[in-house]
Design a protein around this motif. Sequence first.
Motif, short mmCIF file in Angstrom:
data_model
loop_
_atom_site.label_atom_id
_atom_site.label_comp_id
_atom_site.label_asym_id
_atom_site.label_seq_id
_atom_site.Cartn_x
_atom_site.Cartn_y
_atom_site.Cartn_z
N ALA A 141 26.10 -52.06 -58.03
CA ALA A 141 26.58 -50.78 -57.54
C ALA A 141 27.41 -50.04 -58.58
O ALA A 141 27.35 -48.82 -58.67
N CYS A 142 28.18 -50.79 -59.37
CA CYS A 142 29.03 -50.16 -60.38
C CYS A 142 28.25 -49.72 -61.61
O CYS A 142 28.47 -48.64 -62.14
N PHE A 181 31.42 -48.52 -48.97
CA PHE A 181 32.38 -48.16 -50.00
C PHE A 181 31.74 -48.21 -51.38
O PHE A 181 31.96 -47.32 -52.21
N LEU A 182 30.94 -49.24 -51.63
CA LEU A 182 30.27 -49.34 -52.92
C LEU A 182 29.31 -48.17 -53.14
O LEU A 182 29.13 -47.72 -54.26
N ARG A 183 28.72 -47.69 -52.07
CA ARG A 183 27.80 -46.55 -52.18
C ARG A 183 28.57 -45.30 -52.61
O ARG A 183 28.06 -44.46 -53.35
N PRO A 233 30.61 -44.33 -57.07
CA PRO A 233 30.41 -43.40 -58.19
C PRO A 233 31.13 -42.07 -57.99
O PRO A 233 31.62 -41.47 -58.94
N VAL A 234 31.20 -41.59 -56.75
CA VAL A 234 31.90 -40.34 -56.48
C VAL A 234 33.40 -40.53 -56.65
O VAL A 234 34.09 -39.67 -57.20
N ALA A 275 34.26 -40.83 -60.39
CA ALA A 275 33.82 -39.72 -61.25
C ALA A 275 35.02 -39.13 -61.97
O ALA A 275 36.03 -38.79 -61.37
N ARG A 276 34.88 -39.03 -63.26
CA ARG A 276 35.94 -38.46 -64.08
C ARG A 276 35.43 -37.18 -64.71
O ARG A 276 34.23 -37.00 -64.90
N ASP A 277 36.33 -36.32 -65.04
CA ASP A 277 35.94 -35.08 -65.69
C ASP A 277 35.34 -35.40 -67.06
O ASP A 277 35.81 -36.30 -67.76
#
Length: 97
Positions: free
Chosen positions: A28-29, A78-80, A83-84, A87-89
């Motif tokens: 997932a990661c 939660f794993l799904r 990524p959101v 998310a980093r700029d």
Amino acid sequence: MDGLLIGIAVGVLSGVVVGAVAGITVLACKHPKSYEKLYGALLIILLGALAGSTFWDLSHGAGYSRFVVIAVIIYFSFLRALPVILARDKPVKEGDD
């Protein structure tokens, strides 16, 4: 002797479950799009387990196995969303003033 064999079986099964959850977490990661495809199948399996454990608990008195399945469903959900959450700029290039 039977207690020893049961203890060994529980230990092996626990190790397999922990390894599977760790593998799914890494998937997932590192590969969120692949996990997105796997999530549907996981959810169907876990909802079936939830239904089965609920019927088992109701037929054999009060039990708590369905709460374990609900916790696993929440964790995989939660794993799904991970990524959101992570998310980093994107870094700003020097030419983009």
